[in-house]
Design an enzyme around this catalytic site. Structure first.
Site, mmCIF file in Angstrom:
data_model
loop_
_atom_site.group_PDB
_atom_site.id
_atom_site.type_symbol
_atom_site.label_atom_id
_atom_site.label_comp_id
_atom_site.label_asym_id
_atom_site.label_seq_id
_atom_site.Cartn_x
_atom_site.Cartn_y
_atom_site.Cartn_z
ATOM 1 N N TRP A 10 -43.224 -11.179 2.219
ATOM 2 C CA TRP A 10 -43.743 -9.962 1.578
ATOM 3 C C TRP A 10 -43.699 -8.739 2.492
ATOM 4 C CZ3 TRP A 10 -48.186 -10.183 -2.514
ATOM 5 C CH2 TRP A 10 -47.716 -10.867 -3.646
ATOM 6 N N HIS A 95 -38.404 -12.096 13.133
ATOM 7 C CA HIS A 95 -37.718 -11.366 12.059
ATOM 8 C C HIS A 95 -37.070 -10.112 12.655
ATOM 9 C CE1 HIS A 95 -36.960 -9.000 8.484
ATOM 10 N NE2 HIS A 95 -37.048 -10.130 7.795
ATOM 11 N N GLU A 165 -30.482 -14.506 9.082
ATOM 12 C CA GLU A 165 -30.614 -13.273 8.299
ATOM 13 C C GLU A 165 -29.776 -12.163 8.941
ATOM 14 O OE1 GLU A 165 -34.496 -13.138 5.852
ATOM 15 O OE2 GLU A 165 -34.943 -12.411 7.843
ATOM 16 N N GLY A 231 -37.086 -11.451 0.544
ATOM 17 C CA GLY A 231 -37.972 -10.306 0.651
ATOM 18 C C GLY A 231 -38.277 -9.709 -0.708
ATOM 19 N N GLY A 232 -37.499 -8.692 -1.083
ATOM 20 C CA GLY A 232 -37.744 -7.923 -2.302
ATOM 21 C C GLY A 232 -37.959 -8.783 -3.548
HETATM 22 P P1 PGA Z 1 -34.555 -9.019 1.354
HETATM 23 O O1 PGA Z 1 -35.323 -9.395 2.718
HETATM 24 O O2 PGA Z 1 -34.526 -10.283 0.522
HETATM 25 O O3 PGA Z 1 -35.379 -7.930 0.736
HETATM 26 O O4 PGA Z 1 -33.178 -8.599 1.739
HETATM 27 C C1 PGA Z 1 -35.140 -10.634 3.335
HETATM 28 C C2 PGA Z 1 -35.919 -10.695 4.631
HETATM 29 O O5 PGA Z 1 -35.942 -9.708 5.378
HETATM 30 O O6 PGA Z 1 -36.528 -11.736 4.954
#
Ligand code: PGA
Length: 247
Positions: A10, A95, A165, A231-232
């Site tokens: 989140w 992250h 990522e 994320g989103g």
């Molecule tokens: P996102 O973010 O799905 O909004 O691209 C992923 C994350 O940073 O863990």
């Protein structure tokens, strides 16, 4: 085969009003699925309430970072034991937004992962190259260095999760191609095998970066992709559950 992990991140989003989304997600995953873990990593302010909402359901709750030390004079920081005390079982460490916003280095990330393990949490250790590193042909070298240095020594591989990522894919809608994902996840599995031997094969390696309900199936079909860090598309229960449904 590692278990599949569908984990939401989140980030700096969510007030108490958002607990209704967490409750809906918890309800949606209560049936559970063999070999699949559903998780939400939420801001520290929501942890205790999120853990309460997830109690008795299939939903696991995690923090988004922790300090490398157990306690002490670190104003504003949160220890792994505090996260566990609030009801978290997992924590994201390293992250790319933490690395960029707070100058976190690989060795700091390794320290955080160790602190998480000491507190009984499962760290989700993140690695990934930037756009310019990829454009200059440094993606493989960068990610190799990150995985080697962000893992603490002498740990039990059963207690960790890795997330690949690519920074350029996060929040951009620009998801990595399956070929790019395949290359990096194969690289990571190889690195983990060098370190842990056969036990490496049980470590979930998640892909993160613009994952949504439309692309998750293709990503999960890549051999060494064992889930997503999202994320989103994890902020709304309907979006998260549409992804979970395909795991
Ligand atoms: P996102 O973010 O799905 O909004 O691209 C992923 C994350 O940073 O863990």
């Amino acid at each position: 085969m590692p278990r599949t992990v569908i984990a939401g991140n989140w980030k700096m989003n969510g007030l108490r009003a958002s607990l209704q989304e967490i409750r809906a997600i918890a309800e949606g995953v209560t049936q559970g699925k063999e070999g699949v873990e559903a998780m939400l990593c939420v801001p520290a302010t929501l942890l205790a309430a999120a853990a309460e909402a997830a109690k008795g359901t299939g939903l696991l709750i995690g923090g988004e970072t922790c300090h490398g030390r157990e306690s002490g004079a670190h104003t504003g920081d949160i220890s792994a034991a505090m996260l566990a005390d609030a009801g978290a079982t997992h924590v994201i460490v390293g992250h790319s937004e933490r690395r960029a916003d707070h100058g976190e280095t690989n060795s700091m990330v390794a320290g955080q992962a160790r602190a998480a393990l000491t507190a009984g949490l499962t760290p989700i250790i993140c690695v990934g190259e930037t756009q310019s590193q990829r454009e200059t042909g440094l993606a493989v070298e960068t990610v190799t260095r990150m995985i080697q240095r962000s893992l603490p020594d002498g740990i039990d591989p059963a207690g960790i999760i890795i997330a690949y990522e690519p920074v350029w894919a996060i929040g951009t809608g620009n998801v990595a191609t399956t070929k790019q994902v395949d290359e990096m996840h194969t690289l990571l599995r190889g690195q983990l095998r060098e370190r842990f031997g056969d036990a490496a094969d049980a470590i979930p390696i998640l892909y993160g970066g613009s994952v949504n309900a439309g692309n998750i199936a293709g990503l999960l079909a890549v051999p060494d992709v064992n889930g997503g860090l999202i994320g989103g598309a994890s902020l709304k229960a309907a979006d998260f559950l549409a992804i979970y449904a395909q795991a």
